[in-house]
Design a protein around this motif. Structure first.
Motif, PDB file in Angstrom:
ATOM      1  N   GLY A 212      42.415  43.755  44.268  1.00  0.00           N
ATOM      2  CA  GLY A 212      43.018  44.795  45.093  1.00  0.00           C
ATOM      3  C   GLY A 212      43.697  45.903  44.320  1.00  0.00           C
ATOM      4  N   LYS A 213      43.480  45.951  43.011  1.00  0.00           N
ATOM      5  CA  LYS A 213      44.058  47.039  42.217  1.00  0.00           C
ATOM      6  C   LYS A 213      43.037  47.526  41.200  1.00  0.00           C
TER       7      LYS A 213
ATOM      8  N   VAL B 219      47.748  51.966  36.755  1.00  0.00           N
ATOM      9  CA  VAL B 219      47.349  50.943  37.731  1.00  0.00           C
ATOM     10  C   VAL B 219      47.542  51.503  39.129  1.00  0.00           C
ATOM     11  N   LEU B 220      46.505  51.421  39.955  1.00  0.00           N
ATOM     12  CA  LEU B 220      46.578  51.853  41.348  1.00  0.00           C
ATOM     13  C   LEU B 220      46.288  50.652  42.238  1.00  0.00           C
ATOM     14  N   LYS B 221      47.108  50.454  43.262  1.00  0.00           N
ATOM     15  CA  LYS B 221      46.871  49.380  44.218  1.00  0.00           C
ATOM     16  C   LYS B 221      46.226  49.951  45.471  1.00  0.00           C
ATOM     17  N   ASN B 222      45.180  49.283  45.954  1.00  0.00           N
ATOM     18  CA  ASN B 222      44.474  49.776  47.134  1.00  0.00           C
ATOM     19  C   ASN B 222      45.389  49.851  48.339  1.00  0.00           C
ATOM     20  N   LYS B 223      45.315  50.968  49.059  1.00  0.00           N
ATOM     21  CA  LYS B 223      46.147  51.128  50.269  1.00  0.00           C
ATOM     22  C   LYS B 223      45.528  50.378  51.423  1.00  0.00           C
TER      23      LYS B 223
ATOM     24  N   SER C 181      42.621  49.329  37.446  1.00  0.00           N
ATOM     25  CA  SER C 181      43.287  49.623  36.173  1.00  0.00           C
ATOM     26  C   SER C 181      42.464  50.645  35.400  1.00  0.00           C
TER      27      SER C 181
ATOM     28  N   TYR D  33      50.493  55.033  44.973  1.00  0.00           N
ATOM     29  CA  TYR D  33      49.676  53.839  45.212  1.00  0.00           C
ATOM     30  C   TYR D  33      50.392  52.562  44.750  1.00  0.00           C
ATOM     31  N   ASN D  34      51.736  52.633  44.704  1.00  0.00           N
ATOM     32  CA  ASN D  34      52.557  51.463  44.344  1.00  0.00           C
ATOM     33  C   ASN D  34      52.124  50.846  43.016  1.00  0.00           C
ATOM     34  N   GLY D  35      51.688  51.700  42.116  1.00  0.00           N
ATOM     35  CA  GLY D  35      51.252  51.225  40.813  1.00  0.00           C
ATOM     36  C   GLY D  35      52.205  51.659  39.716  1.00  0.00           C
TER      37      GLY D  35
ATOM     38  N   SER E   6      38.391  46.862  38.290  1.00  0.00           N
ATOM     39  CA  SER E   6      38.982  46.476  39.561  1.00  0.00           C
ATOM     40  C   SER E   6      39.308  44.996  39.513  1.00  0.00           C
TER      41      SER E   6
END
Length: 436
Positions: A370-371, A432-436, A373, A414-416, A367
C-alpha cells in the motif's frame, strides 16, 4: 494568618509556578513527555527553577527587579542541557517565558495597586494580598503561555533567522521596559497621577506587543499563501508540460506501430530484389527515427511513462549513464502529483549529474504493502549540505528551492516522508507515498 504560614504558601505557589514554566519550556521546544526519562528531565528543570527562585527571593531578589534578568539565562541554560534543536529557538523560548511572567506580573500588579491604592501591597510578603496576587498570576500565566505556544508554534509560524532575531530584540526590549517601569513605580514617591501614567504605560507595552505579534502572524500567513501560490503554479506548469509530452509520445508510438507493417513489407521487398544498398540506407534512417524516441519504461501510468522517459531520455542524450527499475502500478497516487514529484526529483538529479566527469542517475520505484518507495541517486561534484546538515542551493533564481519544497509537500499529503542524504558519494532522494 501568621508570617510563617504566608511564607509557606508562597513557597508552594513558587513550586507550582516553576512547574508551569517548565511545562512551557517543554512544549515550546516540542519535548515529548511520553517516556519516563523525559518526565524526570521535566521535573528536574522545574526543580532547578523552583530552588533558584526561592533562593533569590530569600536574598531579596524577585521577578520584578533587575535580578529577573538572571531567569532567562537560567531557562536558556536548562534548554541547552535538556532539549535538542537549534540555539535560536531555545533563546526565543527562554525570552518568551520570562516576558510572559513579566506581562502577567504587570497586569496583576496594576490591578492590585489600583484596588488597594498601595503600589507596594502586592510585593509585600506579610499580607494576604500578596498570596491572592500570586495565585491570580499563576492562573493568568497558564493562559498566556498557551497563547504564546500557539502564536510561535513551529507548525504555525515559520520565520527566517533575521525575523527570529527581531523577535528576540523585541522581547529583550520589552523585558527591560517592564523592569524599568516597575522599579520606578515601586521605588519612587509618585503622585497618584504618575502612578496611573506608569500603569497605563505598562499596559500599553503589553498591548503593543500583542499588536506586533498579531501583525507578525498576518505577515507570516501572507508569506505562506505566496509560497503556496508559487508551488501551485509550478504544479500547474508541470501538469501542462507533461500532459503535452504524454500526448506527443503516445501519438508517436501509435504512428511507429502503424508504420511497422509497411516497413516490414518494404524491407522484405528490397531484400528479395537484391537492393541491398537501398535496404541498408533505409534501415539506418529507420533506426535513427526509433532512437529519437526511446522508451525506457512502460508502466500502467501514462504520467509516469511520459515524465521518466522524457527526463531520462534527455539525460541519456547528455551522456549520463541511466539505471532504472520501477513498479508497474501506481494506484491511489494522483498523476498530477506524480508529475510534480518525479519532475522535480529528476530535474535536480540531471542538473547535478551533468556537472560530473562520470555522471550516473539511478532510479528505483517499488510498491510494497500500500505504499510506493521512490529512490533517485545521482553523482554530484560537491556536498549539497551545510555544516548543520541542511540542504543548500547555489541557484541564483528568485524562487530557488521550491523543487525540494514541492517534494516534501507531496510526501506529506500522502502521509509519507522525504529524505535527502549522501550514500557512497551519491546524492540520494528517498520518498515514500502511501496510497490514499
Amino acid at each position: 494568618m501568621t508570617e510563617t504560614l504566608l511564607n509557606t504558601i508562597e513557597i508552594i505557589i513558587t513550586v507550582i509556578q516553576s512547574l508551569i514554566i517548565g511545562k512551557f519550556l517543554v512544549d515550546f521546544n516540542e519535548f515529548s513527555l511520553k517516556t519516563r526519562k523525559n518526565k524526570i528531565c521535566f521535573l528536574s528543570i522545574s526543580a532547578v527553577i523552583s530552588i533558584t527562585v526561592i533562593l533569590l527571593n530569600f536574598i531579596g531578589g524577585n521577578f520584578e527587579g533587575w535580578i529577573g534578568l538572571l531567569y532567562p539565562c537560567l531557562y536558556l541554560a536548562l534548554s541547552l542541557i535538556f532539549f535538542e534543536g537549534n540555539f535560536r529557538r531555545k533563546l526565543i523560548g527562554s525570552l518568551a517565558a520570562i516576558t510572559g511572567i513579566m506581562a502577567v506580573n504587570t497586569i496583576v500588579f496594576v490591578l492590585f495597586s489600583t484596588i488597594t491604592g498601595d503600589p507596594n501591597m502586592a510585593f509585600s510578603s506579610d499580607n494576604i494580598y500578596r498570596i491572592i496576587a500570586l495565585v491570580t498570576t499563576q492562573v493568568i500565566l497558564v493562559f498566556i503561555y498557551q497563547i504564546i505556544i500557539k502564536l510561535i508554534s513551529r507548525h504555525t509560524i515559520k520565520l527566517s533567522v533575521y525575523e527570529w532575531l527581531l523577535i528576540s530584540i523585541n522581547l529583550i526590549f520589552t523585558l527591560a521596559m517592564f523592569i524599568s517601569l516597575i522599579l520606578i513605580k515601586t521605588s519612587e514617591k509618585l503622585t497618584d497621577f504618575s502612578n496611573y501614567i506608569i500603569s497605563g504605560l505598562l499596559l500599553g507595552l503589553i498591548l503593543i506587543n500583542c499588536i506586533t505579534f498579531y501583525m507578525l502572524l498576518k505577515l507570516n500567513k501572507a508569506k505562506e499563501l505566496l509560497n503556496e501560490n508559487i508551488l501551485l503554479k509550478q504544479q500547474s506548469d508541470f501538469q501542462k508540460n507533461y500532459a503535452d509530452n504524454i500526448k506527443q509520445q503516445y501519438d508517436e508510438i501509435c504512428r511507429l506501430k502503424h508504420d511497422i507493417k509497411h516497413s516490414y513489407t518494404l524491407i522484405t521487398t528490397l531484400n528479395s530484389e537484391g537492393k541491398y544498398e537501398e535496404l541498408s540506407k533505409y534501415l539506418r534512417e529507420y533506426n535513427t527515427e526509433i532512437d529519437s524516441f526511446e522508451v525506457l519504461i512502460d508502466t500502467d501510468n501514462e504520467y509516469v511513462n511520459a515524465i521518466i522517459n522524457t527526463k531520462l531520455g534527455k539525460a541519456k542524450r547528455r551522456g549520463i549513464n541511466i539505471l532504472c527499475a520501477t513498479t508497474n502500478s501506481f494506484t491511489g497516487i494522483s498523476g498530477v502529483d506524480l508529475c510534480s514529484l518525479l519532475g522535480n526529483i529528476l530535474d535536480n538529479a540531471i542538473e547535478a549529474a551533468e556537472k560530473c566527469t562520470e555522471p550516473i542517475i539511478e532510479v528505483s520505484i517499488f510498491s510494497d504493502g500500500g505504499k510506493i518507495s521512490i529512490t533517485v541517486k545521482n553523482t554530484i561534484n560537491s556536498s549539497p549540505f551545510d555544516t548543520a546538515g541542511r540542504l543548500i542551493t547555489n541557484k541564483k533564481e528568485k524562487h530557488h528551492g521550491y523543487g525540494v519544497k514541492t517534494i516534501k509537500r507531496i510526501a506529506k499529503e500522502y502521509n509519507g516522508k522525504s529524505e535527502f542524504y549522501m550514500e557512497d558519494a551519491l546524492f540520494c532522494c528517498y520518498v515514500v507515498l502511501k496510497n490514499k
